[in-house]
Scaffold this motif. Sequence first.
Motif, PDB file in Angstrom:
ATOM      1  N   THR A   8      36.250 -18.192  22.481  1.00 13.52           N
ATOM      2  CA  THR A   8      34.627 -17.934  23.319  1.00 13.52           C
ATOM      3  C   THR A   8      34.480 -17.203  21.469  1.00 13.52           C
ATOM      4  O   THR A   8      34.784 -15.799  21.305  1.00 13.52           O
ATOM      5  N   GLN A  10      30.664 -17.123  21.293  1.00 10.55           N
ATOM      6  CA  GLN A  10      29.054 -16.028  21.709  1.00 10.55           C
ATOM      7  C   GLN A  10      28.840 -15.323  21.165  1.00 10.55           C
ATOM      8  O   GLN A  10      29.942 -14.221  21.279  1.00 10.55           O
ATOM      9  N   LYS A  11      28.263 -15.663  21.094  1.00  9.11           N
ATOM     10  CA  LYS A  11      27.470 -14.375  19.523  1.00  9.11           C
ATOM     11  C   LYS A  11      26.299 -13.312  21.290  1.00  9.11           C
ATOM     12  O   LYS A  11      25.215 -14.400  21.611  1.00  9.11           O
ATOM     13  N   THR A  12      26.531 -12.349  20.867  1.00  8.82           N
ATOM     14  CA  THR A  12      25.355 -11.681  22.171  1.00  8.82           C
ATOM     15  C   THR A  12      23.991 -10.688  21.245  1.00  8.82           C
ATOM     16  O   THR A  12      24.048 -10.152  20.711  1.00  8.82           O
ATOM     17  N   GLU A  13      23.702 -12.064  21.657  1.00  8.51           N
ATOM     18  CA  GLU A  13      22.012 -11.151  20.725  1.00  8.51           C
ATOM     19  C   GLU A  13      20.855 -10.368  21.465  1.00  8.51           C
ATOM     20  O   GLU A  13      20.943  -9.975  23.001  1.00  8.51           O
ATOM     21  N   ILE A  14      20.805  -9.489  20.697  1.00  8.37           N
ATOM     22  CA  ILE A  14      20.487  -7.975  21.346  1.00  8.37           C
ATOM     23  C   ILE A  14      18.885  -8.572  20.997  1.00  8.37           C
ATOM     24  O   ILE A  14      18.330  -8.751  20.142  1.00  8.37           O
ATOM     25  N   ASP A  15      17.697  -8.101  21.938  1.00  6.72           N
ATOM     26  CA  ASP A  15      16.050  -8.450  22.356  1.00  6.72           C
ATOM     27  C   ASP A  15      16.117  -7.041  21.078  1.00  6.72           C
ATOM     28  O   ASP A  15      15.808  -6.248  22.040  1.00  6.72           O
TER      29      ASP A  15
END
Length: 49
Positions: A8, A10-15
């Motif tokens: 996988t 998928q990039k984890t985006e941090i707000d």
Amino acid sequence: MAKTELNTKQKTEIDDRSSLKGTLASVFFLGIFIIVTWVSVYYLFVDRF
């Protein structure tokens, strides 16, 4: 045992736009409530003697 591969990407985006002003206000209100409660109990204790 068979090894399973997880591919996988998928990039984890941090707000970064999240604001902690509500949290700070809540902590201040909680702190004030605790201080007022302790002072009230202290004066009730002192008033009995």
